[in-house]
Design an enzyme around this catalytic site. Structure first.
Site, PDB file in Angstrom:
ATOM      1  N   GLU A  27       0.849  -1.246   0.096  1.00  0.00           N
ATOM      2  CA  GLU A  27      -0.080  -0.304  -0.013  1.00  0.00           C
ATOM      3  C   GLU A  27       0.930   1.237  -0.174  1.00  0.00           C
ATOM      4  O   GLU A  27       1.662   1.349   0.930  1.00  0.00           O
ATOM      5  CB  GLU A  27      -0.828  -0.056   1.129  1.00  0.00           C
ATOM      6  CG  GLU A  27      -2.199   1.428   0.974  1.00  0.00           C
ATOM      7  CD  GLU A  27      -2.570   1.695   2.309  1.00  0.00           C
ATOM      8  OE1 GLU A  27      -3.485   2.607   2.336  1.00  0.00           O
ATOM      9  OE2 GLU A  27      -2.380   0.785   3.411  1.00  0.00           O
ATOM     10  N   GLU A  52       4.897   5.358   3.220  1.00  0.00           N
ATOM     11  CA  GLU A  52       4.422   6.675   3.681  1.00  0.00           C
ATOM     12  C   GLU A  52       5.495   7.612   4.153  1.00  0.00           C
ATOM     13  O   GLU A  52       6.459   7.254   4.604  1.00  0.00           O
ATOM     14  CB  GLU A  52       3.399   6.463   5.056  1.00  0.00           C
ATOM     15  CG  GLU A  52       3.162   7.566   5.699  1.00  0.00           C
ATOM     16  CD  GLU A  52       1.934   8.310   4.649  1.00  0.00           C
ATOM     17  OE1 GLU A  52       2.406   9.606   4.316  1.00  0.00           O
ATOM     18  OE2 GLU A  52       0.871   7.850   4.404  1.00  0.00           O
ATOM     19  N   ASP A 102      -2.497  12.165  -2.911  1.00  0.00           N
ATOM     20  CA  ASP A 102      -2.502  13.554  -2.930  1.00  0.00           C
ATOM     21  C   ASP A 102      -2.494  13.902  -4.582  1.00  0.00           C
ATOM     22  O   ASP A 102      -1.688  13.586  -5.395  1.00  0.00           O
ATOM     23  CB  ASP A 102      -1.243  14.195  -2.658  1.00  0.00           C
ATOM     24  CG  ASP A 102      -1.011  15.704  -2.550  1.00  0.00           C
ATOM     25  OD1 ASP A 102      -1.880  16.453  -3.307  1.00  0.00           O
ATOM     26  OD2 ASP A 102      -0.554  16.243  -1.617  1.00  0.00           O
ATOM     27  N   LYS A 106      -2.694  21.810  -8.381  1.00  0.00           N
ATOM     28  CA  LYS A 106      -2.402  23.137  -9.158  1.00  0.00           C
ATOM     29  C   LYS A 106      -1.510  22.452 -10.235  1.00  0.00           C
ATOM     30  O   LYS A 106      -0.735  21.669 -10.159  1.00  0.00           O
ATOM     31  CB  LYS A 106      -1.480  23.802  -8.240  1.00  0.00           C
ATOM     32  CG  LYS A 106      -2.531  24.588  -7.081  1.00  0.00           C
ATOM     33  CD  LYS A 106      -1.435  25.414  -6.285  1.00  0.00           C
ATOM     34  CE  LYS A 106      -2.089  26.122  -4.868  1.00  0.00           C
ATOM     35  NZ  LYS A 106      -1.460  26.921  -4.344  1.00  0.00           N
ATOM     36  N   ASP A 138     -11.080  10.313  -4.952  1.00  0.00           N
ATOM     37  CA  ASP A 138     -12.229  11.307  -5.126  1.00  0.00           C
ATOM     38  C   ASP A 138     -12.009  12.239  -6.174  1.00  0.00           C
ATOM     39  O   ASP A 138     -12.960  13.181  -6.337  1.00  0.00           O
ATOM     40  CB  ASP A 138     -12.604  11.680  -3.990  1.00  0.00           C
ATOM     41  CG  ASP A 138     -11.328  12.633  -3.371  1.00  0.00           C
ATOM     42  OD1 ASP A 138     -10.343  12.351  -2.959  1.00  0.00           O
ATOM     43  OD2 ASP A 138     -11.576  14.091  -3.035  1.00  0.00           O
TER      44      ASP A 138
END
Length: 310
Positions: A27, A52, A102, A106, A138
Site C-alpha cells: 500500500e 508513507e 495527493d 495545481k 475522489d
C-alpha cells in the site's frame, strides 16, 4: 515493523523479512494504517508492505498495528519509488493499493504526481505477471490523468470498476462519502514489462577522514550548502560533544532524503571525521558528499587532512 533500509540487502528477501512465504502486497500512502489493518483481517495469508512519507502518519500507523495485533505488516517511511527500486525485487509483488493519493491539483505541481509513465515503467518490473495496481480516488482529474499515463506506458490495461468495499472504509473515503463526493476506482493490470534494468542505488563503505589540528568550537560553525549534481547536501547545525563536534546534515538524493549525524572528534591518531556511531544511514554517494563537505569546512578552519576514505 519499521523497515530500516541500511539493515537490509537490496532487494530484500520477503521470506526473511516476514519469517514466512506469502503473497506480497504493497500500500502506497498508508496514512494512519487502518486500511492495512483491514487487509490483514481479510487476508491473513498476505504479507503486507506500506510506504508513507509523513513521519506523524507512520507513528500513528505503528501504534494502530500494534494495538490491533497485526504482525504481518512492514512499514517504510519514505518515497515509494525508492522502495520499489531498491527493496522490492523483480516480479515480487502481487498487488499494489493507492488510496486517495495527493492529486497535486495545481498545474505547476502536476509533475509531483506519483502515477506517471516513469512510475508505471518501474512498477511493471516489480509486479508479478497479471499483477495490478488498484487506484481509488475522489479526484476526477487525477483519475483521468492516472489512467491516461498508465495507457501511455503501454504496459498496463485499465479496468474501471466500483471501488472494493474495504477501500470505502478508509479515513478519507468516509470523509468524502459524508460530503456526497463521487469515488473513482480502477485496476491497472500489468500486461507487459519495461525493458529497463532499474538497478538499486549504489551503497558504499563508511566514509571517513583523518585530520590534524585543533577543532574549532561549535560557535564557529555556519551552515554549509552544496548543491547537486549527485546530491543536495546541507550541514545544518553543529554542537559541542565530548571530544569534539556533532553536525546534523540533510542529504537529498533522487527518491531519498536522509538526516545524518556526522562527527569530528579527537582520537589518539588525530581528528576523526565521519558518521556518528549512533547514526545508521544508508551510505550513499550523498552521505559521502556530506562527509567531504564537513572535511572542507574544517580545512577552512585551519585543519589539515592526513587521510581520506571517501
Amino acid at each position: 515493523m519499521l523497515i530500516v533500509p541500511a539493515a537490509l540487502p537490496f532487494p530484500a528477501d520477503p521470506k526473511a523479512l516476514y519469517g514466512r512465504a506469502g503473497p506480497w502486497i504493497l500500500e502506497i500512502g498508508f496514512g494512519d494504517g487502518r486500511f492495512l489493518v483491514e487487509l490483514a483481517r481479510l487476508h491473513p495469508e498476505w504479507n503486507l508492505l506500506g510506504a508513507e512519507v509523513a513521519p506523524a502518519s507512520v507513528s500513528r500507523a505503528l501504534r494502530r498495528l500494534k494495538r490491533e495485533g497485526v504482525t504481518q505488516a512492514r512499514l517504510f517511511r519514505g518515497d515509494a519509488r525508492f522502495l520499489l527500486r531498491n527493496l522490492v525485487g523483480p516480479r515480487a509483488l502481487e498487488r499494489v493499493y493507492v488510496n486517495f493519493p495527493d492529486p497535486w491539483p495545481k498545474k505547476k505541481h502536476a509533475s509531483r504526481r506519483l502515477l506517471q509513465v516513469p512510475f508505471f515503467r518501474l512498477l511493471s518490473t516489480r509486479l508479478a505477471a497479471g499483477g495490478a495496481l488498484l487506484l481509488t480516488t475522489d479526484h476526477p482529474e487525477y483519475f483521468d490523468f492516472a489512467t491516461a499515463e498508465a495507457r501511455a506506458s503501454g504496459l498496463f490495461e485499465v479496468r474501471p470498476s466500483p471501488p472494493p468495499p474495504e477501500t470505502l472504509r478508509t479515513k478519507y473515503a468516509q470523509k468524502w462519502l459524508d460530503q456526497s463526493r463521487s469515488i473513482f476506482h480502477a485496476a491497472f493490470v500489468k500486461t507487459a514489462e519495461a525493458d529497463e534494468a532499474f538497478p538499486p542505488i549504489r551503497r558504499y563503505t563508511v566514509p571517513h577522514a583523518l585530520m590534524k589540528g585543533t577543532l574549532p568550537p561549535a560557535e564557529a560553525f555556519t551552515k554549509q550548502i552544496e548543491p547537486p549534481p549527485e546530491a543536495s547536501v546541507v550541514l545544518l547545525e553543529a554542537w559541542q560533544a565530548t571530544g569534539g563536534l556533532v553536525v546534523l546534515a540533510r542529504v537529498e538524493e533522487p527518491e531519498l532524503v536522509q538526516e545524518v549525524l556526522l562527527e569530528a572528534r579527537s582520537s589518539n591518531k588525530g581528528v576523526y571525521v565521519g558518521l556518528r556511531p549512533s547514526c545508521s544511514p544508508l551510505v550513499t554517494a550523498g552521505v559521502k558528499q556530506a562527509v567531504g563537505l564537513l572535511v572542507r569546512w574544517l580545512e577552512g578552519q585551519g585543519l589539515e587532512t592526513v587521510q581520506r576514505s571517501y
